[in-house]
Design a protein around this motif. Sequence first.
Motif, PDB file in Angstrom:
ATOM      1  N   GLU A   1       0.833  -1.208   0.000  1.00 17.76           N
ATOM      2  CA  GLU A   1       0.000   0.000   0.000  1.00 17.76           C
ATOM      3  C   GLU A   1       0.867   1.258   0.000  1.00 17.76           C
ATOM      4  OE1 GLU A   1      -3.063   0.339  -0.496  1.00 17.76           O
ATOM      5  OE2 GLU A   1      -3.749  -1.734  -0.353  1.00 17.76           O
ATOM      6  N   GLN A   2       1.985   1.207   0.707  1.00 14.49           N
ATOM      7  CA  GLN A   2       2.895   2.350   0.725  1.00 14.49           C
ATOM      8  C   GLN A   2       3.424   2.643  -0.674  1.00 14.49           C
ATOM      9  OE1 GLN A   2       6.054   1.941   3.594  1.00 14.49           O
ATOM     10  NE2 GLN A   2       7.099   3.805   2.915  1.00 14.49           N
ATOM     11  N   ILE A   3       3.755   1.594  -1.417  1.00 12.17           N
ATOM     12  CA  ILE A   3       4.244   1.777  -2.788  1.00 12.17           C
ATOM     13  C   ILE A   3       3.100   2.204  -3.704  1.00 12.17           C
ATOM     14  CG2 ILE A   3       5.270   0.604  -4.776  1.00 12.17           C
ATOM     15  CD1 ILE A   3       6.631  -1.298  -2.770  1.00 12.17           C
ATOM     16  N   HIS A   4       1.965   1.540  -3.548  1.00 12.90           N
ATOM     17  CA  HIS A   4       0.819   1.783  -4.419  1.00 12.90           C
ATOM     18  C   HIS A   4       0.315   3.225  -4.316  1.00 12.90           C
ATOM     19  CE1 HIS A   4      -2.763   0.905  -6.717  1.00 12.90           C
ATOM     20  NE2 HIS A   4      -3.542   1.282  -5.721  1.00 12.90           N
TER      21      HIS A   4
ATOM     22  N   PRO B   1      16.638   7.041  -4.121  1.00 12.02           N
ATOM     23  CA  PRO B   1      17.003   6.266  -2.926  1.00 12.02           C
ATOM     24  C   PRO B   1      15.830   5.947  -2.003  1.00 12.02           C
ATOM     25  CG  PRO B   1      18.646   7.953  -3.355  1.00 12.02           C
ATOM     26  CD  PRO B   1      17.520   8.203  -4.316  1.00 12.02           C
ATOM     27  N   ASP B   2      14.909   6.900  -1.823  1.00  9.01           N
ATOM     28  CA  ASP B   2      13.773   6.647  -0.935  1.00  9.01           C
ATOM     29  C   ASP B   2      12.867   5.547  -1.480  1.00  9.01           C
ATOM     30  OD1 ASP B   2      14.673   8.591   0.796  1.00  9.01           O
ATOM     31  OD2 ASP B   2      13.405  10.168  -0.039  1.00  9.01           O
TER      32      ASP B   2
ATOM     33  N   ASP C   1      13.226  -2.348  -1.481  1.00  6.64           N
ATOM     34  CA  ASP C   1      14.132  -3.309  -0.840  1.00  6.64           C
ATOM     35  C   ASP C   1      13.458  -3.958   0.365  1.00  6.64           C
ATOM     36  OD1 ASP C   1      16.153  -2.904  -2.643  1.00  6.64           O
ATOM     37  OD2 ASP C   1      17.270  -1.486  -1.415  1.00  6.64           O
ATOM     38  N   ARG C   2      12.717  -3.164   1.124  1.00  2.00           N
ATOM     39  CA  ARG C   2      11.999  -3.724   2.271  1.00  2.00           C
ATOM     40  C   ARG C   2      10.936  -4.706   1.796  1.00  2.00           C
ATOM     41  NH1 ARG C   2       7.631  -0.906   6.192  1.00  2.00           N
ATOM     42  NH2 ARG C   2       7.358  -2.645   7.600  1.00  2.00           N
TER      43      ARG C   2
END
Length: 273
Positions: A19-22, A31-32, A38-39
């Motif tokens: 959800e954070q990516i979406h 980088p962020d 990566d997580r």
Amino acid sequence: MTIANHVGIHASQIVDVYEQIHTMEALTINPDTMAVFDRFLSLLSNEHGSEFAEQVLAQDKIRAIKPQIQHLFSLASSMYERHWAQRLVSSNTPQKVLQTEYPYFKHYQRATGLEINAINSLAADPVNRVLMVGSGALPLTSLALHNAGLQVDNLDIQQDDLLLGKQVCKALSADNQMGFIHSDICEQADLDRYDVIWLAALVGDEQLKDKIIAHLYEHMRPGAQLVVRTAFNLRTLLYPSVDEGGLAPFQLKLKIQTYADNFHSILIAQKPV
């Protein structure tokens, strides 16, 4: 804490990071963003056992978003490949950039080396001509195959990616004689000239992969090998996976399930002689 609790917590963590990516305003390579990806990838590590992975994958909240995760990862992977392809093409020292800055260079070297050794060990006759299906904008596998002395053709349905990939190959191997074919693999009938065909992990969804494998079987020559990059356990959330049964009527010759930092597993099959 019980196994069921561990499973529930892990599934919730996967959903939260997805959800954070979406919900990012824009999917860009910085980088962020890469730290979040990566997580996310670490949550889907192949180091988790099969029993644990199966229970996580069976969670309703995971099953509900699996198609969206695969779609998002496909978009992100394409964007990431284009980003690095542009860097290599625009660099005065592309080999140095690739070997010292690209994070997955050693992974490609190891994975492709493993595949080359396997197909040579399984082949009754010397392997000469190969086709990479879904070569993309960053055809590092194709370059590794070329550097191993094989005659390589690259095929991709996305013309922009194919042309960018051709530029990358020119920058990294100026005298290469590789072929570049803009086409849908299911429209290619001249496949009997190849000793081995590689099928990239992100080519098609599960349903389309079945169609592709059936087409390859019809048009490949008897005795030719098919290398399918796939996934198992939690990595199936990233890649449309193919199992042994999905390769029929090809004959499965080798199954390699990779762990740790490897993204794909490998199935090698042969069209019966």
